[in-house]
Design a protein around this motif. Structure first.
Motif, PDB file in Angstrom:
ATOM      1  N   MET A  19       5.482   2.822  -7.929  1.00 36.56           N
ATOM      2  CA  MET A  19       5.082   3.438  -8.427  1.00 36.56           C
ATOM      3  C   MET A  19       3.739   3.987  -7.652  1.00 36.56           C
ATOM      4  N   TRP A  20       3.582   2.431  -7.080  1.00 33.31           N
ATOM      5  CA  TRP A  20       2.269   2.844  -6.045  1.00 33.31           C
ATOM      6  C   TRP A  20       2.575   3.698  -5.093  1.00 33.31           C
ATOM      7  N   GLU A  21       3.696   3.768  -4.273  1.00 33.45           N
ATOM      8  CA  GLU A  21       3.276   3.594  -3.351  1.00 33.45           C
ATOM      9  C   GLU A  21       3.939   5.149  -3.506  1.00 33.45           C
ATOM     10  N   HIS A  22       4.791   5.831  -4.152  1.00 32.38           N
ATOM     11  CA  HIS A  22       5.726   6.838  -4.659  1.00 32.38           C
ATOM     12  C   HIS A  22       4.405   8.091  -5.436  1.00 32.38           C
ATOM     13  N   LEU A  23       2.807   7.235  -5.995  1.00 34.38           N
ATOM     14  CA  LEU A  23       1.940   8.651  -5.982  1.00 34.38           C
ATOM     15  C   LEU A  23       1.672   9.010  -4.604  1.00 34.38           C
ATOM     16  N   TYR A  24       0.602   7.490  -4.190  1.00 37.08           N
ATOM     17  CA  TYR A  24      -0.566   7.887  -3.302  1.00 37.08           C
ATOM     18  C   TYR A  24       0.926   8.670  -1.781  1.00 37.08           C
ATOM     19  N   ILE A  25       1.810   8.699  -2.047  1.00 38.22           N
ATOM     20  CA  ILE A  25       2.744   9.358  -1.094  1.00 38.22           C
ATOM     21  C   ILE A  25       2.823  10.822  -1.480  1.00 38.22           C
ATOM     22  N   SER A  26       2.306  11.426  -2.762  1.00 43.62           N
ATOM     23  CA  SER A  26       2.692  12.976  -3.880  1.00 43.62           C
ATOM     24  C   SER A  26       1.328  12.979  -2.742  1.00 43.62           C
ATOM     25  N   LEU A  27      -0.181  12.230  -3.549  1.00 38.43           N
ATOM     26  CA  LEU A  27      -0.848  12.496  -3.847  1.00 38.43           C
ATOM     27  C   LEU A  27      -1.953  13.191  -2.471  1.00 38.43           C
TER      28      LEU A  27
END
Length: 217
Positions: A19-27
């Protein structure tokens, strides 16, 4: 249901990491989009010709299939998070660019004339008048772009970018629904949380006078 509970017991820690990986890639992709699209949108409002053409070119990039864009960057940047972020950056630009252009163009021209009358420079007009008044429209573009990218980031798994798309990819390959659910539901939750957070941020950065106008309208 038992399969999902069992999955969470075994992979709960890894799920949070994904979830953290997903979030920072998006942001990161969205932040890069803001850095490029907002200044470009302001510049386009100063162009008497060519603004529509440039927005049209960006619009063409938006219509290209996501996987095609990801595959395009593999020979240049290899696989992993960097090509995923770069590809998603291209998708983040159009909504922010279009809304910045529309928001700045929609600023009352009488206010700009008043600014000139009191000796404001062009930069001061942009910083103190145009951007603050265009904030609600720009933030709408940022919210749209961010929500799209949170969904599209699942495709990063196809080029080794990580994120929740890894679970969806594994679930499809192994025909295990619990992996697909473990990838899809957190993506939806992240999208809702980020959208609500950006909505609150929009209210904070919107000038008080515009908030009053919204309430009256």
């Amino acid at each position: 249901m038992d399969q999902i509970i069992d999955f969470l017991e075994k992979n709960g820690g890894e799920l949070l990491t994904k979830m953290w990986e997903h979030l920072y890639i998006s942001l990161i992709a969205v932040v890069l989009g803001i850095i490029v699209a907002v200044p470009l949108g302001v510049v386009l409002t100063r162009m008497k010709r060519g603004a529509g053409f440039i927005i049209g070119i960006v619009n063409i990039f938006q219509t290209l299939p996501s996987l095609a864009i990801l595959a395009f960057f593999i020979p240049i940047l290899g696989v992993g998070k960097i090509p995923a972020i770069v590809a998603l950056f291209f998708y983040s630009v159009l909504p922010i660019l279009r809304n910045t252009y529309a928001g700045v163009q929609g600023v009352n021209k009488n206010l700009l004339e008043s600014g000139k009358g009191i000796g404001m420079t062009t930069w001061e007009q942009i910083r103190l008048v145009e951007l603050p008044l265009a904030v609600p429209v720009i933030m709408a573009g940022v919210r749209t772009s961010t929500i799209y990218l949170i969904g599209w980031t699942t495709l990063a798994a196809f080029i080794g970018g990580g994120g929740l798309g890894d679970y969806i990819l594994i679930g499809l390959q192994l025909y295990q629904p619990e992996f697909i659910i473990a990838g899809a539901i957190p993506v939806t939750i992240l999208a809702v949380i980020i959208d609500l957070s950006l909505m609150k941020l929009e209210k904070k950065v919107t000038p008080e006078g515009l908030k009053g106008l919204k309430e009256v309208s």
